[in-house]
Design an enzyme around this catalytic site. Sequence first.
Site, mmCIF file in Angstrom:
data_model
loop_
_atom_site.group_PDB
_atom_site.id
_atom_site.type_symbol
_atom_site.label_atom_id
_atom_site.label_comp_id
_atom_site.label_asym_id
_atom_site.label_seq_id
_atom_site.Cartn_x
_atom_site.Cartn_y
_atom_site.Cartn_z
ATOM 1 N N THR A 19 2.081 -7.000 -9.892
ATOM 2 C CA THR A 19 3.504 -7.263 -9.680
ATOM 3 C C THR A 19 4.084 -8.026 -10.870
ATOM 4 O O THR A 19 3.453 -8.946 -11.391
ATOM 5 C CB THR A 19 3.683 -8.091 -8.382
ATOM 6 N N THR A 20 5.278 -7.647 -11.286
ATOM 7 C CA THR A 20 5.927 -8.311 -12.415
ATOM 8 C C THR A 20 7.084 -9.178 -11.903
ATOM 9 O O THR A 20 7.525 -9.028 -10.773
ATOM 10 C CB THR A 20 6.467 -7.269 -13.416
ATOM 11 N N GLY A 35 3.707 1.719 -1.519
ATOM 12 C CA GLY A 35 4.513 1.860 -2.739
ATOM 13 C C GLY A 35 3.876 2.840 -3.702
ATOM 14 O O GLY A 35 2.764 3.338 -3.475
ATOM 15 N N ASN A 58 0.199 -5.327 -17.518
ATOM 16 C CA ASN A 58 -0.088 -3.924 -17.867
ATOM 17 C C ASN A 58 -1.579 -3.668 -17.664
ATOM 18 O O ASN A 58 -2.411 -4.255 -18.345
ATOM 19 C CB ASN A 58 0.319 -3.641 -19.321
ATOM 20 N N HIS A 109 10.425 5.331 -23.118
ATOM 21 C CA HIS A 109 10.215 5.373 -21.669
ATOM 22 C C HIS A 109 11.081 6.443 -21.027
ATOM 23 O O HIS A 109 12.045 6.936 -21.626
ATOM 24 C CB HIS A 109 10.514 4.002 -21.043
ATOM 25 N N LYS A 117 14.474 3.899 -16.606
ATOM 26 C CA LYS A 117 14.162 2.488 -16.890
ATOM 27 C C LYS A 117 15.444 1.740 -17.212
ATOM 28 O O LYS A 117 16.196 2.145 -18.104
ATOM 29 C CB LYS A 117 13.161 2.386 -18.047
ATOM 30 N N ALA A 157 0.814 -1.236 0.000
ATOM 31 C CA ALA A 157 0.000 0.000 0.000
ATOM 32 C C ALA A 157 0.838 1.272 0.000
ATOM 33 O O ALA A 157 0.381 2.302 -0.502
ATOM 34 C CB ALA A 157 -0.932 -0.012 1.210
HETATM 35 P P1 NAD Z 1 7.437 0.313 -5.109
HETATM 36 O O1 NAD Z 1 8.807 -0.147 -4.756
HETATM 37 O O2 NAD Z 1 7.132 1.778 -5.099
HETATM 38 O O3 NAD Z 1 6.377 -0.374 -4.110
HETATM 39 C C1 NAD Z 1 6.443 -1.711 -3.685
HETATM 40 C C2 NAD Z 1 5.910 -1.755 -2.270
HETATM 41 O O4 NAD Z 1 5.764 -3.117 -1.886
HETATM 42 C C3 NAD Z 1 6.867 -1.090 -1.255
HETATM 43 O O5 NAD Z 1 6.172 -0.089 -0.504
HETATM 44 C C4 NAD Z 1 7.269 -2.265 -0.357
HETATM 45 O O6 NAD Z 1 7.471 -1.883 1.000
HETATM 46 C C5 NAD Z 1 6.070 -3.182 -0.504
HETATM 47 N N1 NAD Z 1 6.330 -4.565 -0.114
HETATM 48 C C6 NAD Z 1 7.471 -5.285 -0.238
HETATM 49 N N2 NAD Z 1 7.305 -6.510 0.298
HETATM 50 C C7 NAD Z 1 6.031 -6.556 0.746
HETATM 51 C C8 NAD Z 1 5.250 -7.563 1.402
HETATM 52 N N3 NAD Z 1 5.761 -8.763 1.715
HETATM 53 N N4 NAD Z 1 3.972 -7.269 1.751
HETATM 54 C C9 NAD Z 1 3.443 -6.065 1.471
HETATM 55 N N5 NAD Z 1 4.136 -5.062 0.858
HETATM 56 C C10 NAD Z 1 5.412 -5.319 0.494
HETATM 57 O O7 NAD Z 1 7.103 -0.320 -6.531
HETATM 58 P P2 NAD Z 1 5.970 0.138 -7.576
HETATM 59 O O8 NAD Z 1 6.534 1.099 -8.552
HETATM 60 O O9 NAD Z 1 4.732 0.490 -6.828
HETATM 61 O O10 NAD Z 1 5.770 -1.233 -8.394
HETATM 62 C C11 NAD Z 1 5.291 -2.386 -7.735
HETATM 63 C C12 NAD Z 1 5.162 -3.536 -8.736
HETATM 64 O O11 NAD Z 1 4.184 -3.204 -9.700
HETATM 65 C C13 NAD Z 1 6.442 -3.845 -9.528
HETATM 66 O O12 NAD Z 1 6.545 -5.238 -9.656
HETATM 67 C C14 NAD Z 1 6.206 -3.174 -10.872
HETATM 68 O O13 NAD Z 1 6.913 -3.802 -11.906
HETATM 69 C C15 NAD Z 1 4.719 -3.408 -11.009
HETATM 70 N N6 NAD Z 1 3.980 -2.516 -11.919
HETATM 71 C C16 NAD Z 1 2.990 -3.080 -12.648
HETATM 72 C C17 NAD Z 1 2.177 -2.308 -13.448
HETATM 73 C C18 NAD Z 1 1.050 -2.981 -14.198
HETATM 74 O O14 NAD Z 1 0.289 -2.296 -14.908
HETATM 75 N N7 NAD Z 1 0.880 -4.287 -14.049
HETATM 76 C C19 NAD Z 1 2.387 -0.939 -13.542
HETATM 77 C C20 NAD Z 1 3.419 -0.366 -12.790
HETATM 78 C C21 NAD Z 1 4.198 -1.181 -11.965
#
Ligand code: NAD
Length: 263
Positions: A98-99, A12, A123, A151, A155, A10
Amino acid sequence: MTTRIGVIGAAGRMGASVCQAVHADSALQLVAAVDPQHVGLDLDDVTGVVGSGLSILASATDAFQLGVDVVVDFTVADASRHVLLQAAEAGVHAVVGTTGFDDADLAAFGRAFVSSNCLIAPNFAISAVLMMRFAELAAPFFDTGEIVELHHDNKVDAPSGTAVTTAERMAAVSDEWADDPTEHEVYPGARGGVGPGGIRLHAVRMRGMVAHQEVILGAQGQSLTIRQDSYDRSSFMPGVILACKLIGDHPGLTLGLDPFLDI
Ligand code: NAD
């Protein structure tokens, strides 16, 4: 009746946006927020949500105890694979952005989600999902096709996962791509990287940009350019919210948002 949502990760960048979007939707109720880096903090202070009344929890199991219907996970693959197996065990639906999962992870999720459902979408931007589908539909009608993805300048990987997926889908529906005419490349890489089916991919890294892609297709006397732009993280939220509302109707594991859009 509102759907009860727990957001994992939450605090992140994506998680905070998801908290805001869920809280703003009258059909959804934000009931739990999990982030081990920010345990006990007021969710509003961390994410900019106004009036949630929630404190950040340490683990997904804490969230499950509050009776969530759906967890939304934007974390890291190492954390997410545990959260998803726990969600499946608890009979909670999962919407996952998550990716970084591998084939073994996906197979395990496919086996685990029997009493609840899981969507993993690399995405969530609906315009990007449509762009990939349009490229796939168009590919058989053209002899040449190249992908330019653009991008932001932080990146670290190239080409983007979306560009690779687009090329894979175009290559899967057509193997009639013309040979590359280039005999001499002044600068190595000028013609981009050779992707699936020989489709060339070009990665631009540019300060000021976010996430953009053009698929350029050419045939005799004509070309088609399909362009998609994500200007900020809000571009992902309509897809996430849609998924939260429809996840109950899609049994088992679903990869990609397409079936949720009926495309
Ligand atoms: P971020 O680093 O800002 O946030 C990740 C968060 O996860 C952090 O606050 C961290 O403390 C938390 N976290 C870590 N371990 C955890 C756990 N065990 N339980 C709960 N929380 C935990 O990263 P972000 O930019 O928000 O990206 C997050 C993911 O989303 C990445 O894998 C990114 O590639 C992916 N993403 C996907 C899309 C999509 O459209 N599918 C778009 C953007 C980003």
